[in-house]
Design a protein around this motif. Sequence first.
Motif, PDB file in Angstrom:
ATOM      1  N   ILE A   1       1.065  -1.463   0.336  1.00 46.66           N
ATOM      2  CA  ILE A   1      -0.336  -0.239   0.222  1.00 46.66           C
ATOM      3  C   ILE A   1       0.748   1.283   0.070  1.00 46.66           C
ATOM      4  O   ILE A   1       0.660   2.082  -0.533  1.00 46.66           O
ATOM      5  N   ALA A   2       2.001   1.608   0.891  1.00 48.76           N
ATOM      6  CA  ALA A   2       2.764   2.199   0.647  1.00 48.76           C
ATOM      7  C   ALA A   2       3.623   3.121  -0.119  1.00 48.76           C
ATOM      8  O   ALA A   2       3.697   3.432  -0.932  1.00 48.76           O
ATOM      9  N   SER A   3       3.765   1.714  -1.317  1.00 48.65           N
ATOM     10  CA  SER A   3       4.482   1.470  -2.251  1.00 48.65           C
ATOM     11  C   SER A   3       3.446   2.049  -4.177  1.00 48.65           C
ATOM     12  O   SER A   3       4.374   2.481  -4.441  1.00 48.65           O
ATOM     13  N   ILE A   4       2.240   1.465  -3.361  1.00 46.47           N
ATOM     14  CA  ILE A   4       1.259   1.934  -4.878  1.00 46.47           C
ATOM     15  C   ILE A   4       1.148   3.457  -4.298  1.00 46.47           C
ATOM     16  O   ILE A   4       0.936   4.605  -5.282  1.00 46.47           O
ATOM     17  N   ILE A   5       1.127   4.085  -2.941  1.00 49.29           N
ATOM     18  CA  ILE A   5       0.702   5.328  -2.560  1.00 49.29           C
ATOM     19  C   ILE A   5       1.784   6.698  -3.295  1.00 49.29           C
ATOM     20  O   ILE A   5       2.162   7.666  -3.704  1.00 49.29           O
ATOM     21  N   PHE A   6       3.297   6.064  -3.081  1.00 47.11           N
ATOM     22  CA  PHE A   6       4.489   6.681  -3.355  1.00 47.11           C
ATOM     23  C   PHE A   6       4.731   6.702  -4.668  1.00 47.11           C
ATOM     24  O   PHE A   6       4.854   7.898  -5.516  1.00 47.11           O
ATOM     25  N   ILE A   7       4.330   5.346  -5.709  1.00 45.30           N
ATOM     26  CA  ILE A   7       4.307   5.681  -6.997  1.00 45.30           C
ATOM     27  C   ILE A   7       3.086   6.668  -7.895  1.00 45.30           C
ATOM     28  O   ILE A   7       3.664   7.243  -8.719  1.00 45.30           O
ATOM     29  N   ILE A   8       2.416   6.695  -6.940  1.00 43.16           N
ATOM     30  CA  ILE A   8       0.401   7.453  -7.336  1.00 43.16           C
ATOM     31  C   ILE A   8       1.330   8.952  -7.295  1.00 43.16           C
ATOM     32  O   ILE A   8       0.883   9.788  -8.261  1.00 43.16           O
TER      33      ILE A   8
ATOM     34  N   GLY B   1       3.861   9.878  -9.911  1.00 43.74           N
ATOM     35  CA  GLY B   1       3.306  10.343 -10.753  1.00 43.74           C
ATOM     36  C   GLY B   1       2.234  11.159 -10.806  1.00 43.74           C
ATOM     37  O   GLY B   1       2.371  12.454 -12.090  1.00 43.74           O
ATOM     38  N   ILE B   2       1.885  12.213 -10.334  1.00 42.90           N
ATOM     39  CA  ILE B   2       0.933  12.706  -9.703  1.00 42.90           C
ATOM     40  C   ILE B   2       2.205  14.395  -9.784  1.00 42.90           C
ATOM     41  O   ILE B   2       1.519  15.377 -10.658  1.00 42.90           O
TER      42      ILE B   2
ATOM     43  N   GLN C   1       3.267  14.937 -13.521  1.00 38.83           N
ATOM     44  CA  GLN C   1       2.332  15.294 -14.651  1.00 38.83           C
ATOM     45  C   GLN C   1       2.164  16.576 -13.968  1.00 38.83           C
ATOM     46  O   GLN C   1       1.552  17.266 -14.896  1.00 38.83           O
ATOM     47  N   ALA C   2       2.505  16.939 -13.544  1.00 38.90           N
ATOM     48  CA  ALA C   2       2.440  18.514 -12.563  1.00 38.90           C
ATOM     49  C   ALA C   2       3.105  20.009 -12.518  1.00 38.90           C
ATOM     50  O   ALA C   2       2.547  20.648 -13.545  1.00 38.90           O
ATOM     51  N   GLN C   3       3.968  19.042 -13.551  1.00 38.40           N
ATOM     52  CA  GLN C   3       5.168  20.476 -13.979  1.00 38.40           C
ATOM     53  C   GLN C   3       5.210  20.544 -15.672  1.00 38.40           C
ATOM     54  O   GLN C   3       4.186  19.975 -16.227  1.00 38.40           O
ATOM     55  N   ASP C   4       4.625  22.470 -15.494  1.00 37.93           N
ATOM     56  CA  ASP C   4       4.643  22.776 -16.418  1.00 37.93           C
ATOM     57  C   ASP C   4       5.978  22.932 -17.665  1.00 37.93           C
ATOM     58  O   ASP C   4       6.936  23.309 -17.050  1.00 37.93           O
ATOM     59  N   LYS C   5       5.893  21.978 -18.645  1.00 40.83           N
ATOM     60  CA  LYS C   5       6.707  21.775 -19.701  1.00 40.83           C
ATOM     61  C   LYS C   5       6.849  22.653 -21.060  1.00 40.83           C
ATOM     62  O   LYS C   5       7.568  23.018 -21.628  1.00 40.83           O
TER      63      LYS C   5
END
Length: 78
Positions: A4-11, A14-15, A18-22
């Motif tokens: 559960i901790a590793s899935i939360i870390f991966i999510i 990922g977020i 995606q949040a960075q403005d390229k």
Amino acid sequence: MKTIASIIFIIFIGITAQAQDKSMDIKVAPITTIKTTKTTKGVHAKDSTKIVRLYKTKNAKVKRALNFITKANKAKMA
């Protein structure tokens, strides 16, 4: 719990990726430089026959002098 901790870390990673403005374009102004050549008269060393020794350490002569070997320092055969 570990999965559960590793899935939360991966999510989370990922977020944030995606949040960075390229789409931001950074414009850089070029700098122009002028190349100049400068000539100087060098100082010539005199020809000599002196021997110069270079040592890596500051007290190399002292350490070499203190590193003498006597007969008492040698190992004796049993």
